[in-house]
Design a protein around this motif. Structure first.
Motif, PDB file in Angstrom:
ATOM      1  N   MET A   1       0.841  -1.190   0.000  1.00 19.49           N
ATOM      2  CA  MET A   1       0.000   0.000   0.000  1.00 19.49           C
ATOM      3  C   MET A   1       0.873   1.236   0.000  1.00 19.49           C
ATOM      4  N   THR A   2       0.351   2.312  -0.553  1.00 19.52           N
ATOM      5  CA  THR A   2       1.057   3.580  -0.566  1.00 19.52           C
ATOM      6  C   THR A   2       0.325   4.555   0.330  1.00 19.52           C
ATOM      7  N   ILE A   3       1.056   5.188   1.236  1.00 18.83           N
ATOM      8  CA  ILE A   3       0.439   6.105   2.183  1.00 18.83           C
ATOM      9  C   ILE A   3       1.020   7.487   1.962  1.00 18.83           C
ATOM     10  N   PRO A   4       0.327   8.360   1.202  1.00 19.07           N
ATOM     11  CA  PRO A   4       0.829   9.732   1.046  1.00 19.07           C
ATOM     12  C   PRO A   4       0.405  10.561   2.246  1.00 19.07           C
ATOM     13  N   TYR A   5       1.345  10.960   3.072  1.00 25.25           N
ATOM     14  CA  TYR A   5       0.969  11.683   4.270  1.00 25.25           C
ATOM     15  C   TYR A   5       0.570  13.109   3.929  1.00 25.25           C
ATOM     16  N   PRO A   6      -0.692  13.490   4.216  1.00 30.41           N
ATOM     17  CA  PRO A   6      -1.119  14.860   3.921  1.00 30.41           C
ATOM     18  C   PRO A   6      -0.430  15.839   4.854  1.00 30.41           C
ATOM     19  N   THR A   7      -0.125  16.991   4.320  1.00 30.09           N
ATOM     20  CA  THR A   7       0.585  17.986   5.122  1.00 30.09           C
ATOM     21  C   THR A   7      -0.366  18.991   5.756  1.00 30.09           C
ATOM     22  N   SER A   8      -1.629  18.928   5.418  1.00 27.56           N
ATOM     23  CA  SER A   8      -2.582  19.887   5.973  1.00 27.56           C
ATOM     24  C   SER A   8      -3.116  19.429   7.329  1.00 27.56           C
ATOM     25  N   GLN A   9      -2.716  18.249   7.793  1.00 27.82           N
ATOM     26  CA  GLN A   9      -3.164  17.738   9.082  1.00 27.82           C
ATOM     27  C   GLN A   9      -2.013  16.954   9.702  1.00 27.82           C
ATOM     28  N   PRO A  10      -2.092  16.641  10.992  1.00 30.25           N
ATOM     29  CA  PRO A  10      -0.992  15.920  11.635  1.00 30.25           C
ATOM     30  C   PRO A  10      -0.684  14.606  10.923  1.00 30.25           C
ATOM     31  N   VAL A  11       0.580  14.266  10.918  1.00 32.88           N
ATOM     32  CA  VAL A  11       0.996  13.016  10.293  1.00 32.88           C
ATOM     33  C   VAL A  11       0.410  11.849  11.054  1.00 32.88           C
ATOM     34  N   PRO A  12      -0.324  10.941  10.383  1.00 25.51           N
ATOM     35  CA  PRO A  12      -0.891   9.793  11.092  1.00 25.51           C
ATOM     36  C   PRO A  12       0.226   8.877  11.576  1.00 25.51           C
ATOM     37  N   SER A  13      -0.018   8.186  12.674  1.00 27.34           N
ATOM     38  CA  SER A  13       1.007   7.306  13.220  1.00 27.34           C
ATOM     39  C   SER A  13       0.507   5.874  13.261  1.00 27.34           C
ATOM     40  N   PHE A  14       1.446   4.947  13.201  1.00 27.37           N
ATOM     41  CA  PHE A  14       1.110   3.545  13.366  1.00 27.37           C
ATOM     42  C   PHE A  14       0.911   3.269  14.855  1.00 27.37           C
ATOM     43  N   PRO A  15       0.278   2.162  15.177  1.00 22.54           N
ATOM     44  CA  PRO A  15       0.161   1.801  16.597  1.00 22.54           C
ATOM     45  C   PRO A  15       1.543   1.761  17.240  1.00 22.54           C
ATOM     46  N   ALA A  16       1.618   2.244  18.472  1.00 30.69           N
ATOM     47  CA  ALA A  16       2.910   2.298  19.157  1.00 30.69           C
ATOM     48  C   ALA A  16       3.493   0.898  19.300  1.00 30.69           C
ATOM     49  N   VAL A  17       4.788   0.796  19.109  1.00 30.11           N
ATOM     50  CA  VAL A  17       5.478  -0.475  19.275  1.00 30.11           C
ATOM     51  C   VAL A  17       6.415  -0.379  20.458  1.00 30.11           C
ATOM     52  N   SER A  18       6.710  -1.504  21.021  1.00 32.53           N
ATOM     53  CA  SER A  18       7.628  -1.543  22.147  1.00 32.53           C
ATOM     54  C   SER A  18       9.052  -1.527  21.624  1.00 32.53           C
ATOM     55  N   VAL A  19       9.806  -0.511  22.018  1.00 31.39           N
ATOM     56  CA  VAL A  19      11.202  -0.409  21.606  1.00 31.39           C
ATOM     57  C   VAL A  19      12.026  -1.331  22.509  1.00 31.39           C
ATOM     58  N   PRO A  20      12.706  -2.325  21.946  1.00 31.45           N
ATOM     59  CA  PRO A  20      13.402  -3.325  22.768  1.00 31.45           C
ATOM     60  C   PRO A  20      14.379  -2.752  23.785  1.00 31.45           C
ATOM     61  N   SER A  21      15.063  -1.657  23.452  1.00 28.88           N
ATOM     62  CA  SER A  21      16.037  -1.085  24.382  1.00 28.88           C
ATOM     63  C   SER A  21      15.383  -0.308  25.506  1.00 28.88           C
ATOM     64  N   GLY A  22      14.080  -0.007  25.367  1.00 31.75           N
ATOM     65  CA  GLY A  22      13.383   0.804  26.347  1.00 31.75           C
ATOM     66  C   GLY A  22      13.537   2.286  26.134  1.00 31.75           C
ATOM     67  N   ALA A  23      14.254   2.678  25.070  1.00 33.93           N
ATOM     68  CA  ALA A  23      14.444   4.097  24.768  1.00 33.93           C
ATOM     69  C   ALA A  23      13.135   4.701  24.254  1.00 33.93           C
ATOM     70  N   PRO A  24      12.981   6.027  24.360  1.00 31.53           N
ATOM     71  CA  PRO A  24      11.748   6.669  23.878  1.00 31.53           C
ATOM     72  C   PRO A  24      11.501   6.462  22.387  1.00 31.53           C
ATOM     73  N   ARG A  25      12.559   6.396  21.612  1.00 28.50           N
ATOM     74  CA  ARG A  25      12.452   6.126  20.188  1.00 28.50           C
ATOM     75  C   ARG A  25      13.568   5.142  19.830  1.00 28.50           C
ATOM     76  N   PRO A  26      13.433   4.402  18.725  1.00 26.45           N
ATOM     77  CA  PRO A  26      14.437   3.384  18.424  1.00 26.45           C
ATOM     78  C   PRO A  26      15.837   3.971  18.307  1.00 26.45           C
ATOM     79  N   ARG A  27      16.792   3.260  18.842  1.00 27.71           N
ATOM     80  CA  ARG A  27      18.188   3.592  18.615  1.00 27.71           C
ATOM     81  C   ARG A  27      18.617   2.900  17.324  1.00 27.71           C
ATOM     82  N   LEU A  28      19.411   3.587  16.530  1.00 30.88           N
ATOM     83  CA  LEU A  28      19.716   3.107  15.184  1.00 30.88           C
ATOM     84  C   LEU A  28      21.199   2.818  15.013  1.00 30.88           C
ATOM     85  N   SER A  29      21.492   1.761  14.256  1.00 28.67           N
ATOM     86  CA  SER A  29      22.874   1.510  13.835  1.00 28.67           C
ATOM     87  C   SER A  29      22.908   1.431  12.322  1.00 28.67           C
ATOM     88  N   PHE A  30      24.030   1.820  11.759  1.00 31.32           N
ATOM     89  CA  PHE A  30      24.255   1.727  10.321  1.00 31.32           C
ATOM     90  C   PHE A  30      25.555   0.972  10.126  1.00 31.32           C
TER      91      PHE A  30
END
Length: 479
Positions: A1-30
């Motif tokens: 599916m393609t989800i074009p996020y409209p800019t005239s309203q708040p960006v919709p969010s997916f259901p919250a997921v549990s971040v394994p590290s417990g951080a507020p947002r995912p920690r990333l590695s590259f």
């Protein structure tokens, strides 16, 4: 599916997921801090994420940790230093540290062409996934970002199941990159689309959370960032399909240049005329010496090889001709050089002995120091092989060029390169070359002859300054 996020309203969010590290947002590695991984790591730190960049190359990691980007990309050095100072960004050569730190691991290692064929060499992908998986101690998402043959994500799942403890529930996803060298910072911070291949809601939610900074920035700037959520195979195919299309478009206009040269047409006017058609567009219709770099050439070859393995080789047969057209444009420059210099073209090619030729450009495109499969450097080597005394200059790519073609002669400036030259070849469209004054350059050369390998010069202006001008697929201008 393609989800074009409209800019005239708040960006919709997916259901919250549990971040394994417990951080507020995912920690990333590259994993892999070459052009792809380093750029993403730095830019995602700029978006506010905690990021670690991993590589086995200790010298590269030391340089990045010290605040220096090991390649040329406009704007990236400043972002690197700012985010190192903020503490959001760090670099490591330890798989254990990387596995312990991050929740989402992006695989950004190189996938070069195999030495024994056209297919992609996946040894670096295998090594990074295998070593990472062995050090994981909690649930994580491993996301492929390198350009790979379709089917690689399924193979990575098998590697993970073999090397990571099953009870951790480590998952795999795919999210291709679409960076343009010279514009990479903008492409990461303000992408024209994000594509993710996932198998679970958790993976989808984690990838959304890992990209929320991109969507939030877009919302503040009243922009849309389309998100395409799809399967593994489609996500893997998106990048190679896009590169195959762009390569085809470039080779198409170069084929038209060949026709224009024998028919007396002007390919620049032809490209302008067909580019007004909205179904075609004017981007990637610049005829010249063809495409190069670390992506398009190897990717179209690997795409052909994988299609052959899957039994669909006939579908991509046209890419072989795309490749041939591209390589033929390099030979065309050598032929033009012989014509301008009054040299015969024998069975073994032209003899350019005793001539001095200035080659302006070594990088495969401006605003980059990348010389991988660069047409400019290949032409310079071919001219030297024909006996010419070739002097090469590039504003950023000299160091890499000297490593790739150590037998060529390099100069420290454009003035030094053209002084005493009997022929000047402009093969990378740097602004310094595009804007050069033909009158001033004419006072330095031995003979006023120029090959515009990128059709980037003002042909009339150079002709009026007394130059013999040859473009690619263009008629000779009137003085």
């Amino acid at each position: 599916m393609t989800i074009p996020y409209p800019t005239s309203q708040p960006v919709p969010s997916f259901p919250a997921v549990s971040v394994p590290s417990g951080a507020p947002r995912p920690r990333l590695s590259f994993l892999g801090t070459g052009y792809l991984g380093a750029t993403y790591a730095i830019c995602f730190a700029e978006l506010g994420y905690e990021v670690i960049g991993f590589d086995i190359d200790e010298a590269k990691i030391a340089k990045l940790a010290g605040g220096a980007v090991p390649f040329h990309e406009p704007g990236l050095d400043e972002l690197l230093r700012r985010n190192l100072q903020s503490g959001r960004l760090r670099f490591s050569t330890s798989y254990a540290e990387t596995a312990d730190f991050a929740d989402v691991h992006f695989i950004c290692v190189g996938t070069p062409q195999r030495a024994d064929g056209m297919g992609a060499d996946l040894r670096y992908v295998e090594a990074s996934v295998t070593n990472l998986a062995q050090h994981l101690s909690r649930k994580a998402l491993i996301v492929g970002k390198s350009t790979v043959p379709v089917g690689t994500a399924e193979w990575i799942e098998q590697l993970v199941s073999k090397h990571a403890p099953a009870e951790l529930g480590v998952e795999v996803a795919w999210s291709p990159e679409f960076l343009q060298e010279g514009f990479a910072v903008e492409d990461v911070l303000r992408p024209n689309r994000i594509v993710v291949g996932v198998k679970s809601d958790w993976a989808n939610g984690m990838l959304y959370a890992a990209h929320k900074g991109v969507f939030d920035l877009a919302a503040t700037e009243d922009r849309e960032v389309p998100l395409v959520v799809t399967d593994f195979a489609t996500a893997e195919l998106v990048k190679v399909a896009a590169n195959a299309f762009l390569a085809t478009k470039i080779s198409f206009i170069n084929a038209m240049a060949e026709v224009c040269e024998v028919a007396g047409g002007d390919v620049t006017q032809l490209a302008k005329a067909i580019g007004y058609d909205p179904r075609i567009g004017n981007r990637f219709l610049q005829a010249g010496v063809g495409f190069g770099g670390g992506c398009l050439p190897k990717d179209i070859r690997a795409f052909q090889a994988r299609a052959q393995e899957l039994g669909a080789g006939e579908a991509l047969r046209f890419l072989h001709e795309v490749d041939l057209i591209n390589l033929r444009r390099r030979t065309r420059v050598v032929t033009l050089a012989a014509e301008l210099l009054g040299r015969r073209h024998g069975p073994a090619g032209p003899d350019l002995s005793g001539t001095r030729i200035a080659v302006l450009g070594a990088a495969f495109k401006p605003n980059s120091d990348d010389v991988r499969d660069a047409p400019s450097l290949a032409v310079a080597a071919a001219l030297a092989k024909a006996g010419a005394d070739v002097r090469v200059y590039d504003p950023e790519g000299m160091g890499n060029a000297q490593l790739a073609q150590p037998d060529l002669t390099y100069t420290g400036s454009m003035v030094e390169a053209v002084t005493g030259a009997e022929l000047v070849c402009v093969l990378t469209e740097w602004a310094e070359f595009r804007n050069a004054d033909p009158v001033q350059i004419g006072e330095l050369v031995a003979n006023k002859r120029v090959i515009d390998g990128r059709n980037c010069l003002d042909a009339t202006l150079w002709a009026q300054a007394g130059w013999q001008y040859r473009g690619m697929g263009r008629p000779q201008p009137r003085a």
